[in-house]
Write an enzyme that holds these catalytic residues in place. Structure first.
Site, PDB file in Angstrom:
ATOM      1  N   HIS A 134      12.038   5.680  -9.860  1.00  0.00           N
ATOM      2  CA  HIS A 134      11.730   5.796  -8.436  1.00  0.00           C
ATOM      3  C   HIS A 134      10.697   4.780  -7.957  1.00  0.00           C
ATOM      4  O   HIS A 134      10.075   4.952  -6.915  1.00  0.00           O
ATOM      5  CB  HIS A 134      11.309   7.225  -8.078  1.00  0.00           C
ATOM      6  CG  HIS A 134      12.386   8.228  -8.367  1.00  0.00           C
ATOM      7  ND1 HIS A 134      13.581   8.247  -7.686  1.00  0.00           N
ATOM      8  CD2 HIS A 134      12.481   9.205  -9.309  1.00  0.00           C
ATOM      9  CE1 HIS A 134      14.343   9.199  -8.175  1.00  0.00           C
ATOM     10  NE2 HIS A 134      13.710   9.798  -9.171  1.00  0.00           N
ATOM     11  N   LYS A 175      10.040  17.137   4.292  1.00  0.00           N
ATOM     12  CA  LYS A 175      11.442  16.735   4.195  1.00  0.00           C
ATOM     13  C   LYS A 175      12.337  17.662   5.006  1.00  0.00           C
ATOM     14  O   LYS A 175      13.226  17.219   5.718  1.00  0.00           O
ATOM     15  CB  LYS A 175      11.897  16.727   2.731  1.00  0.00           C
ATOM     16  CG  LYS A 175      11.043  15.821   1.853  1.00  0.00           C
ATOM     17  CD  LYS A 175      11.848  15.180   0.758  1.00  0.00           C
ATOM     18  CE  LYS A 175      12.739  14.123   1.348  1.00  0.00           C
ATOM     19  NZ  LYS A 175      13.486  13.374   0.355  1.00  0.00           N
ATOM     20  N   GLU A 212      20.572  19.941  -1.205  1.00  0.00           N
ATOM     21  CA  GLU A 212      21.480  18.999  -0.547  1.00  0.00           C
ATOM     22  C   GLU A 212      22.711  18.813  -1.419  1.00  0.00           C
ATOM     23  O   GLU A 212      22.629  18.958  -2.636  1.00  0.00           O
ATOM     24  CB  GLU A 212      20.821  17.609  -0.402  1.00  0.00           C
ATOM     25  CG  GLU A 212      19.733  17.518   0.626  1.00  0.00           C
ATOM     26  CD  GLU A 212      19.086  16.132   0.655  1.00  0.00           C
ATOM     27  OE1 GLU A 212      19.594  15.187   0.008  1.00  0.00           O
ATOM     28  OE2 GLU A 212      18.047  16.004   1.332  1.00  0.00           O
ATOM     29  N   ARG A 253       4.438   3.509   7.469  1.00  0.00           N
ATOM     30  CA  ARG A 253       3.469   2.455   7.138  1.00  0.00           C
ATOM     31  C   ARG A 253       4.208   1.119   7.032  1.00  0.00           C
ATOM     32  O   ARG A 253       5.438   1.101   7.063  1.00  0.00           O
ATOM     33  CB  ARG A 253       2.831   2.762   5.783  1.00  0.00           C
ATOM     34  CG  ARG A 253       3.863   2.835   4.661  1.00  0.00           C
ATOM     35  CD  ARG A 253       3.248   2.834   3.275  1.00  0.00           C
ATOM     36  NE  ARG A 253       4.264   2.585   2.270  1.00  0.00           N
ATOM     37  CZ  ARG A 253       5.067   3.510   1.741  1.00  0.00           C
ATOM     38  NH1 ARG A 253       4.970   4.765   2.134  1.00  0.00           N
ATOM     39  NH2 ARG A 253       5.965   3.175   0.845  1.00  0.00           N
TER      40      ARG A 253
HETATM   41  C1  MV4 Z   1      19.497  11.883  -3.350  1.00  0.00           C
HETATM   42  C2  MV4 Z   1      20.375  11.250  -4.258  1.00  0.00           C
HETATM   43  C3  MV4 Z   1      21.684  11.663  -4.241  1.00  0.00           C
HETATM   44  N1  MV4 Z   1      22.078  12.656  -3.420  1.00  0.00           N
HETATM   45  N2  MV4 Z   1      19.948  12.846  -2.541  1.00  0.00           N
HETATM   46  C4  MV4 Z   1      15.431  10.080  -5.037  1.00  0.00           C
HETATM   47  C5  MV4 Z   1      14.096   9.918  -4.386  1.00  0.00           C
HETATM   48  C6  MV4 Z   1      14.228  10.511  -3.025  1.00  0.00           C
HETATM   49  N3  MV4 Z   1      13.548   9.713  -2.053  1.00  0.00           N
HETATM   50  C7  MV4 Z   1      15.681  10.631  -2.778  1.00  0.00           C
HETATM   51  N4  MV4 Z   1      16.361  10.390  -4.006  1.00  0.00           N
HETATM   52  C8  MV4 Z   1      17.686  10.607  -4.116  1.00  0.00           C
HETATM   53  N5  MV4 Z   1      18.202  11.547  -3.285  1.00  0.00           N
HETATM   54  C9  MV4 Z   1      21.216  13.232  -2.587  1.00  0.00           C
HETATM   55  N6  MV4 Z   1      21.622  14.218  -1.785  1.00  0.00           N
HETATM   56  C10 MV4 Z   1      19.872  10.242  -5.094  1.00  0.00           C
HETATM   57  C11 MV4 Z   1      18.517   9.929  -5.032  1.00  0.00           C
HETATM   58  C12 MV4 Z   1      18.037   8.913  -5.944  1.00  0.00           C
HETATM   59  C13 MV4 Z   1      17.469   7.744  -5.487  1.00  0.00           C
HETATM   60  C14 MV4 Z   1      17.337   7.476  -4.123  1.00  0.00           C
HETATM   61  C15 MV4 Z   1      16.759   6.315  -3.701  1.00  0.00           C
HETATM   62  C16 MV4 Z   1      16.321   5.388  -4.621  1.00  0.00           C
HETATM   63  C17 MV4 Z   1      16.432   5.623  -5.962  1.00  0.00           C
HETATM   64  C18 MV4 Z   1      17.004   6.789  -6.412  1.00  0.00           C
HETATM   65  C19 MV4 Z   1      17.132   7.004  -7.779  1.00  0.00           C
HETATM   66  C20 MV4 Z   1      17.694   8.165  -8.225  1.00  0.00           C
HETATM   67  C21 MV4 Z   1      18.126   9.119  -7.302  1.00  0.00           C
END
Ligand code: MV4
Length: 477
Positions: free
Chosen positions: A212, A93, A177, A269
């Site tokens: 997720h 990441k 972040e 993918r």
């Molecule tokens: C975040 C966020 C809010 N702010 N980053 C969760 C999994 C990962 N792939 C990234 N995620 C998140 N990152 C910042 N800076 C909120 C999430 C997040 C989320 C993102 C995508 C799909 C579902 C989610 C569910 C909860 C939180």
């Protein structure tokens, strides 16, 4: 494509439909994935025995494993996917954030290298302002993620995030972040060939998730207009170009309520939800991927790719939504699939199939296309009312409820909406109507009828109920 196919299977999947559908099939090993679908040696041996020349890794197991992609090339096989270096580059990441920053792709404000001390995190928190989010550098899928609301929580949060990251990824590196509040998950489909042609095939809306895990996906996103589409697609193309990406891939973004978007990660993918893009753009991503692996140029130009209508995918799992989505393995006693225009099934089971406990219990995907979003929802709702699975519990009741939800209908949701809505009783019964009360009374007075409260799903239409009554009367006569 006129290409003969070899299916691989474990002992748990010996009778699975894909085994019968392929031209040849090879047993990999016993049910545990480590000894079958994750065994590079067993897969390469299956390819050798059948003289296969290409391997499509699908979307689970080894699909994003750079060592597997290399092992294929080393064995003289063509891996139907991106170059191993591109898989690796997107695996970290912090590393990918640094590359994206250099390529001019917007990233969430934050660190681009792991923090070695709590002091570094505090410094970032002071500069950026709270809340912030600690994330595992090796992570993905929300594991090892921790929200921090003030400086006094940093030390404890850092320790916990780091040990969680260690436990999940065998790498305790953590970075920070700025927290984006109320975001949506919007991702862009990209495709590139070996001749330098690179296209974005629109976006998908994937905000409806639980723990997720995506539950429902759509194309296009109900909140992305032409202007935003142009900008987010060009960011995705820049992201894929930065790692010399070839094949199908997906660039995930967080879309903030203020309209700004930020790179999250790239999935190297073909994804589970690719059919919604195929339906709306009229393309076949899986066969295009194979053609690219064979060295052919992309078969479309940017001007050919115009979105038409709206598609929605429901992931049908053998899980019981009324019991906190507990797995529901067993035998599919009967299966009735809805049909009609704009209804597509990508499904891996049939009547008589067993759903083993060994793997992810996704039975299949229902994909519905309509000329616009409201009509796609109506078509989906009708298809769901006809869909019947007996023998295992499924997530179908959840989708039936969702179709009737006003926020869903309005496209008003963020990444946390589904979990909040489940907690606020999405699956619970509505206020019973007069008709419900009469039916419940009739059931109570009938010794043979199952006892219970109001049905957990919307009642069938009065017409259908009437027809059922008529047919029962007929049976008596
Ligand atoms: C975040 C966020 C809010 N702010 N980053 C969760 C999994 C990962 N792939 C990234 N995620 C998140 N990152 C910042 N800076 C909120 C999430 C997040 C989320 C993102 C995508 C799909 C579902 C989610 C569910 C909860 C939180």
């Amino acid at each position: 494509m006129g290409i003969e196919t070899v299916a691989v299977f474990s002992d748990a999947d010996r009778k699975a439909p894909h085994v019968a559908a392929a031209d040849y099939a090879v047993r990999l090993g016993p049910p545990p994935a480590r000894e079958s679908y994750l065994s590079v040696a067993a897969i390469l041996e299956a390819a050798r025995k059948t003289k296969a020349t290409l391997i499509h890794p699908g979307y689970g197991f080894l699909a994003e494993n750079a060592a597997f992609a290399r092992a294929c090339s080393d064995a003289g096989l063509t891996f139907v996917g991106p170059p191993a270096d591109a898989i690796e580059a997107m695996g970290s990441k912090t590393g990918s954030r640094k590359m994206m920053e250099a390529a001019g792709v917007p990233i969430v404000p934050g660190l681009t290298r792991p923090a070695s001390t709590a002091a570094e995190l505090k410094e970032f928190g002071r500069k950026a302002g709270y809340p912030i989010l600690l994330k595992a550098a090796a992570g993905g899928g929300g594991k090892g993620m921790r929200r921090v609301d003030s400086e006094k929580e940093i030390e404890a949060a850092f320790a916990r995030a780091s040990s969680e990251a260690m436990a999940f990824f065998n790498d305790g590196a953590v970075y920070a972040e700025k927290l984006v509040e109320g975001p949506r998950h919007v991702e862009v489909q990209v495709i590139a060939d070996r001749h330098g042609n690179r296209l974005a095939v629109g976006e998908r809306e994937c905000s409806l998730q639980r723990r997720h895990q995506k539950v429902v996906e759509e194309c296009p996103s109900p909140v992305v207009g032409e202007n935003l589409r142009k900008r987010i697609c060009s960011a995705a193309l820049a992201a894929s170009a930065a790692v010399n990406y070839v094949s199908c891939g997906t660039v995930e973004f967080l879309l903030s309520p203020d309209g700004s978007f930020y790179f999250l990660e790239m999935n190297t993918r073909l994804q589970v939800e690719h059919p919604v893009t195929e339906e709306v753009y009229g393309v076949d991503l899986a066969s295009e991927m194979i053609a690219i692996a064979l060295g052919e140029p992309l078969s479309w130009k940017a001007e050919d790719l115009r979105p038409r209508g709206h598609a929605i995918e429901c992931r049908i799992y053998a899980e019981d939504p009324s019991r906190d989505f507990a797995p529901s393995p067993g035998t599919i006693e009967s299966l009735r699939l809805p049909a009609g225009p704009g209804v597509r099934h990508d499904i891996g089971v049939e009547q008589g199939s067993t759903v083993p406990i060994d793997y992810d219990p996704m039975l299949g995907k229902l994909v519905v296309w309509g000329p616009d979003r409201p009509r796609a929802i109506r078509r989906l709702s009708r298809a769901l009312s006809e869909y019947e699975v007996a023998g295992v519990e499924t997530t179908l009741p959840l989708f039936r409820r969702l179709c009737g939800d006003s926020d869903f209908q309005a496209g008003r949701f963020d990444v946390q909406w589904l979990e909040r809505r489940l907690a606020s009783g999405l699956l619970e019964s509505r206020e019973p109507s007069d008709e419900d009360v009469l039916l419940a009374a009739a059931a109570l007075s009938d010794e043979t009828a199952p006892r219970g409260s109001t049905p957990a799903e919307p009642p069938a239409s009065p017409w259908r109920r009437r027809a059922r009554l008529e047919s029962l009367r007929g049976a008596e006569r």
